[in-house]
Design a protein around this motif. Sequence first.
Motif, mmCIF file in Angstrom:
data_model
loop_
_atom_site.group_PDB
_atom_site.id
_atom_site.type_symbol
_atom_site.label_atom_id
_atom_site.label_comp_id
_atom_site.label_asym_id
_atom_site.label_seq_id
_atom_site.Cartn_x
_atom_site.Cartn_y
_atom_site.Cartn_z
ATOM 1 N N TYR A 285 3.484 39.388 -22.733
ATOM 2 C CA TYR A 285 2.492 40.254 -23.298
ATOM 3 C C TYR A 285 2.910 41.660 -23.320
ATOM 4 C CZ TYR A 285 4.394 40.304 -18.184
ATOM 5 O OH TYR A 285 4.886 40.469 -16.611
ATOM 6 N N LEU A 288 5.106 44.080 -20.503
ATOM 7 C CA LEU A 288 6.280 43.272 -19.828
ATOM 8 C C LEU A 288 7.519 44.392 -20.500
ATOM 9 C CD1 LEU A 288 7.435 41.073 -18.454
ATOM 10 C CD2 LEU A 288 8.112 40.502 -20.622
ATOM 11 N N TRP A 313 11.486 35.646 -6.829
ATOM 12 C CA TRP A 313 10.669 35.802 -7.848
ATOM 13 C C TRP A 313 9.438 36.880 -8.461
ATOM 14 C CZ3 TRP A 313 7.194 34.444 -11.954
ATOM 15 C CH2 TRP A 313 7.774 34.528 -13.499
ATOM 16 N N ASP A 318 7.076 44.626 -13.481
ATOM 17 C CA ASP A 318 6.182 44.792 -13.587
ATOM 18 C C ASP A 318 5.259 45.684 -12.668
ATOM 19 O OD1 ASP A 318 4.958 42.426 -15.043
ATOM 20 O OD2 ASP A 318 4.869 41.416 -13.146
HETATM 21 C C1 BGC Z 1 6.215 38.277 -13.899
HETATM 22 C C2 BGC Z 1 7.815 38.952 -14.416
HETATM 23 C C3 BGC Z 1 8.113 38.216 -15.542
HETATM 24 C C4 BGC Z 1 7.075 38.379 -15.822
HETATM 25 C C5 BGC Z 1 7.770 37.311 -17.287
HETATM 26 C C6 BGC Z 1 5.022 38.245 -14.544
HETATM 27 O O1 BGC Z 1 4.132 37.268 -14.234
HETATM 28 O O2 BGC Z 1 5.627 38.901 -12.304
HETATM 29 O O3 BGC Z 1 8.580 39.619 -12.668
HETATM 30 O O4 BGC Z 1 9.374 39.067 -16.098
HETATM 31 O O5 BGC Z 1 5.839 37.206 -15.501
HETATM 32 O O6 BGC Z 1 8.242 35.893 -17.270
#
Ligand code: BGC
Length: 432
Positions: A285, A288, A313, A318
């Motif tokens: 997106y 990002l 994770w 964000d």
């Molecule tokens: C997460 C991020 C991650 C991104 C891509 C998002 O849903 O919150 O931390 O970098 O996905 O994987």
Amino acid sequence: MTPRKFPLLKKSLFRFILFSTILFIIITTLISSSFNSRQVPLIYSLSFCKNESKSLPFSIPESYLLIPYREFALRTSIACRVFKFDNPTKNLSSLHPKYSKYLNGIFPYVIPSQNITFDDIEKFYTDLSSLNYSKEAFVPRHTSFATNLTFANVPYIYKNGMWEPIEVQSYQRSAILVPLQGRHYNAKAFLLNLHAYFRRQLLTYAIFIIEQTYPMNKFNKGRLYNTAFNYIRQNKSLNITCYILHDVDLIPEHDSNYYSCETMNPKHTTSRVRQLIRGNYVKYYEFLIGGVLILTYNHYEELNGFSNLYWGWGGEDDDLALRFVQQKMCVIRPPFAVAIYTGTFESEKTLPHPKGQRNNQRFGLLLWSTIRLKTDGLHNIETLTRIVEVKRWTTFTHLKVNVDITNSKDTSLSTSKVTTTTAKLTPTTKKK
Ligand code: BGC
């Protein structure tokens, strides 16, 4: 006269019908699209927010809870609308990566064998540099641990903790920050590939692997970045001018994705990531900024670094993007064709690593991110974490970090002094 008038009448009737049909189609399309867009809720109901806030550790004013983060991130771009990349002239005493004569376009990555060690990588790169500088001497010799290794042999020297090109002086002095927990194999694949990559761009650089050793059950990437940034800025002799925040499981594929800091804006270089199994590139997106982010000391300070509150994770990047919005900052991205990476992450057969435990609290935390900018981040990192060991290799500095000193049951971790050692290599056995 009358028979002549009929065709004229028919023609204008036909035009009238055609015109009204087109008008009808346009009006119904407009109405239905505006109706559809109203179907997507622009704000969550307050009752949702109240439920969310119950699980949060602080009381938050309701007015802050009106932005549904997911909606916001999907609809918003963090990319600068108007920007310019730095455009320095070719100058050998301050050489920008784009003028390197070693650039090779799309460059093949190397997948090392499973039993590769940090020692192997160290020997591979130091043996090359310790040879006398002559064209022949720079032919790589120890390639047995890495299949299909194509390596551009760039004359380099290791000096005062940094790798420097011999023939020219680099544009900037860069620190590459790589957070880690587990995933040692990915770290080795990273080091093996990235040293060659940085050298083809003629960077002056040092790699910092920032490994979380406590607690073992949940990862805090924000704290690791803040701790390493703090450590590097205190280490004044390195004189770092550019910080490269890099996921351990990403390997850049194109040499013209320059790892240089831009003066005005941070740079997000991970536009597309190739999945090894399917072979296709995935675009994430627009909001990002995770993956690889390149920024100056001032940028990082202005943001007060990362939030320290994200465990597990996801989310911390964000949250940083929301800090960008708050500080009226945006990112620039290199051209789509060059901002490409190989992802060596979960579900990949060749370079697997265990799936990171998802942080289910992250959307709740994101909702009130902007309130915390000043109090939660780089400024309070010293009260939360401690570097317990520094091990210096020439190919990287290994920082081992306790990221939760207040809850650390092992008092030796929180009270003992940091141990600093220099890695000693096992003697080289001649490889054929
Ligand atoms: C997460 C991020 C991650 C991104 C891509 C998002 O849903 O919150 O931390 O970098 O996905 O994987």
